[in-house]
Design an enzyme around this catalytic site. Sequence first.
Site, PDB file in Angstrom:
ATOM      1  CG  ASP A 193      -6.145   4.664   5.012  1.00  0.00           C
ATOM      2  OD1 ASP A 193      -6.199   4.211   6.180  1.00  0.00           O
ATOM      3  OD2 ASP A 193      -5.142   5.242   4.570  1.00  0.00           O
ATOM      4  CB  CYS A 218      -2.712   0.849  -6.108  1.00  0.00           C
ATOM      5  SG  CYS A 218      -4.169   0.579  -5.119  1.00  0.00           S
ATOM      6  CB  CYS A 271      -4.539   1.425  -2.629  1.00  0.00           C
ATOM      7  SG  CYS A 271      -2.780   1.528  -2.307  1.00  0.00           S
ATOM      8  CG  ASP A 301      10.123  -2.760   6.505  1.00  0.00           C
ATOM      9  OD1 ASP A 301      10.786  -2.055   7.287  1.00  0.00           O
ATOM     10  OD2 ASP A 301       9.793  -3.929   6.755  1.00  0.00           O
ATOM     11  CB  SER A 306       3.136  -5.578   4.636  1.00  0.00           C
ATOM     12  OG  SER A 306       3.589  -5.299   5.943  1.00  0.00           O
ATOM     13  CB  THR A 325       9.386  -2.941  10.554  1.00  0.00           C
ATOM     14  OG1 THR A 325       9.593  -3.932   9.540  1.00  0.00           O
ATOM     15  CG2 THR A 325      10.068  -3.375  11.839  1.00  0.00           C
ATOM     16  CB  CYS A 342      -0.978  -0.017   1.165  1.00  0.00           C
ATOM     17  SG  CYS A 342      -0.227   0.168   2.775  1.00  0.00           S
ATOM     18  CB  THR A 343       0.272   4.791   0.030  1.00  0.00           C
ATOM     19  OG1 THR A 343      -0.491   4.582  -1.160  1.00  0.00           O
ATOM     20  CG2 THR A 343       1.116   6.045  -0.146  1.00  0.00           C
ATOM     21  N   GLY A 344       1.288   3.821   2.702  1.00  0.00           N
ATOM     22  CA  GLY A 344       1.976   4.114   3.959  1.00  0.00           C
ATOM     23  C   GLY A 344       2.485   2.927   4.736  1.00  0.00           C
ATOM     24  CG  ASN A 345       4.199  -1.284   5.274  1.00  0.00           C
ATOM     25  OD1 ASN A 345       5.293  -1.460   5.766  1.00  0.00           O
ATOM     26  ND2 ASN A 345       3.329  -2.263   5.175  1.00  0.00           N
ATOM     27  CB  SER A 346       0.934   2.886   8.921  1.00  0.00           C
ATOM     28  OG  SER A 346      -0.193   3.537   8.366  1.00  0.00           O
ATOM     29  CB  CYS A 347      -3.552   1.233   8.406  1.00  0.00           C
ATOM     30  SG  CYS A 347      -5.169   0.992   9.135  1.00  0.00           S
ATOM     31  NE  ARG A 348      -5.482   1.148   3.324  1.00  0.00           N
ATOM     32  CZ  ARG A 348      -5.506   1.995   2.312  1.00  0.00           C
ATOM     33  NH1 ARG A 348      -6.519   1.992   1.479  1.00  0.00           N
ATOM     34  NH2 ARG A 348      -4.513   2.845   2.124  1.00  0.00           N
ATOM     35  CB  SER A 349      -0.081  -3.221   3.738  1.00  0.00           C
ATOM     36  OG  SER A 349       0.533  -2.189   4.489  1.00  0.00           O
TER      37      SER A 349
END
Length: 141
Positions: free
Chosen positions: A103, A86, A79, A62, A32, A60, A7-14
């Site tokens: 998101d 995406c 995304c 990444d 992820s 993490t 995903c974009t931020g790699n902090s939530c959905r992924s």
Amino acid sequence: MKVLILCTGNSCRSQMAHGFLQSFDSRIRVESAGTEASGKLNSAAVKVMSETGIDISRHTSDSVDKYINEEWDYVITVCGGANENCPAFFGKVKHRLHIGFDDPSHAVGTEEFIQSEFYRVRDEIKEAFFKLYNEEIKLKL
């Protein structure tokens, strides 16, 4: 079997998808990453995942650059909205899939509503990735 979830931020959905898919089968190597990795996990995502018995707190956030030179069986983008871009992955991939989700970190409103969005998206991710695992990935292990 190697699966990369993007995903974009790699902090939530992924991160949630990573946690669920890894929990379905330990034979799968799941990673992820994000095109603009935030460097941290969304605390609400960590909380709603812990309530399912899955601890993603040690994951993490990444950059996709970390994985670009590896070969992958699956690269899956998560995304969601039409206003999101995406990420594209140009490495060696056998199967590219897109399974989009809203998101929840962009939800606005009351605290209760925002929390309900994290639960909704978490449950949608679990359902979609369990279906993918059962109908496709498990058959290739």
